[in-house]
Scaffold this active site. Sequence first.
Site, short mmCIF file in Angstrom:
data_model
loop_
_atom_site.label_atom_id
_atom_site.label_comp_id
_atom_site.label_asym_id
_atom_site.label_seq_id
_atom_site.Cartn_x
_atom_site.Cartn_y
_atom_site.Cartn_z
CE LYS A 73 -4.81 7.41 -6.98
NZ LYS A 73 -6.28 7.41 -7.13
CG ASP A 131 -4.98 3.83 -4.05
OD1 ASP A 131 -5.13 3.39 -2.89
OD2 ASP A 131 -5.71 4.70 -4.55
CG ASN A 146 -10.85 3.79 0.59
OD1 ASN A 146 -11.83 3.57 -0.12
ND2 ASN A 146 -10.74 4.92 1.28
N GLY A 173 -10.05 3.15 -5.08
CA GLY A 173 -11.20 3.31 -5.97
C GLY A 173 -10.89 2.94 -7.40
CB SER A 221 -16.83 8.27 -10.17
OG SER A 221 -15.49 7.94 -10.45
CD GLN A 257 -11.52 6.53 -10.16
OE1 GLN A 257 -11.92 5.53 -9.58
NE2 GLN A 257 -10.66 7.38 -9.61
CG ASP A 311 -8.83 13.87 -6.96
OD1 ASP A 311 -9.88 13.74 -6.29
OD2 ASP A 311 -8.40 12.97 -7.71
CD GLU A 359 -9.48 8.46 -1.49
OE1 GLU A 359 -8.71 7.93 -2.31
OE2 GLU A 359 -10.21 9.44 -1.80
CG HIS A 391 -4.48 10.08 -0.31
ND1 HIS A 391 -4.00 10.33 -1.57
CD2 HIS A 391 -5.80 9.81 -0.49
CE1 HIS A 391 -4.96 10.20 -2.46
NE2 HIS A 391 -6.08 9.89 -1.82
NE ARG A 392 -6.03 13.24 -4.17
CZ ARG A 392 -4.79 13.04 -4.63
NH1 ARG A 392 -3.78 13.72 -4.12
NH2 ARG A 392 -4.57 12.19 -5.62
CE LYS A 438 -6.89 6.37 -1.85
NZ LYS A 438 -7.26 4.95 -2.11
#
Length: 427
Positions: free
Chosen positions: A22, A49, A92, A94, A168, A170, A311, A339, A385-386, A411
């Site tokens: 992803k 996603d 959702n 991110g 983050s 990201q 993660d 999430e 999802h995780r 996701k």
Amino acid sequence: MNYFQPKPISNFNATIDIPGSKSITNRALILSALSGKTITLKNILLSDDTQYMIKALRSLGNKIEYNESSKILKIIGNKNPKYDNIDLYIGNAGTAMRFLSSYLATGTGTATLHGNSRMNERPIKDLADSLTQLGVKVEYLNKFGYPPIRITSSGVWATSVKIDGSKSSQYISSILMAAPNFKNPIDISFIGKVVSKPYIHMTLTMMKDFGASFTLKENSINIVPKEYNLSEYLIEGDMSSASYFLAMSLISNSTITLNNFFKNSIQGDSKFLDVLLKMGLTILDFKEYSITVKGTSSYKGIQLSMNDIPDVAQTLAAVALFATTPTKVWDVENMRIKETDRISALKNEISKINGDFIEFKDGFLINPKPLEMYQGDFLETYDDHRMAMSLSLIGLKVPNIKVLDPSCVSKTFPNFFEEFNKIYRED
């Protein structure tokens, strides 16, 4: 009531197919859009996603074709897009929220980015502050520091910017990828304790593959304007998704072959394999695009910072329940703005099965118990999802585990439970 109920099992052999990454798919989509060229992406992941990202990029003038059977996507990028009061909904996702923000900054117009209720609880201020430094107008439409946001841009002319990466990575990756399309060379400086650094390294590796030019310094990067120039890119299998089946092998003392597992992965979560090897997992075979691993009947816990690989901390939590010694994890406070608040969520669900979970601000401690002391229960997944994928591993050992709302795995890994059920069909 919709739930998935795994059955206790051990000493099996199975072959699992890991989906495309992803993280890499969404980066590749943004880089392709920024290139303005025609690029073929192979082995892409089509999940919630990535579909939000694809839909948004189409709305911004990128032409995209996808062949589901071959998992090949062709994109004709729209460099420096022009947009007029466009509305982009990203659920959702991110990565979509953050990466699209900087992509919009390279273009001209006004756009609104918004998502679901949980996305509106996930902070974006640090990225917005950096975009403001770049001359981009960012307005908060509801709560200060959080989505939804409205972005107005006429391109970026700035020559320097500071980014806080303590919440983050990201935010950093977002601006890094867009920077070659800025009007001038730019110095990008990092402030705060940067989390998930391997994701930044992954971003830079992909940027270089796509043709970017940059200079690395101790706490900054200088990037010069340069066109991305690539015609084809192969997307790795997802190492976060692989983590559940590596853990499954260890927990159940079983042999599992993972296809689409890249030996020379650029993903930080590939380090989770090393964590499990220290605990007792064994590699039986390791090829360029596959690995075969074997678990063990008894393994010890581990203590480590997971700042680089937050993660997969939930995956380790499931493994830790069945170790012979405690497991302690720290440096993962950013798990609380994913999430869901993943640390608190783990405490809630592990407590339901009579597990011993001690919560810290930035991590947790799990004291394992004899198997007979655990009890089955309905486990909430928090639309995360995780949570769903990691909690399902508990059912390999504990009877009557029922994982609620299993469809939330769409996701990142839509067919996760189909792959999971392979362990009951193969010898």
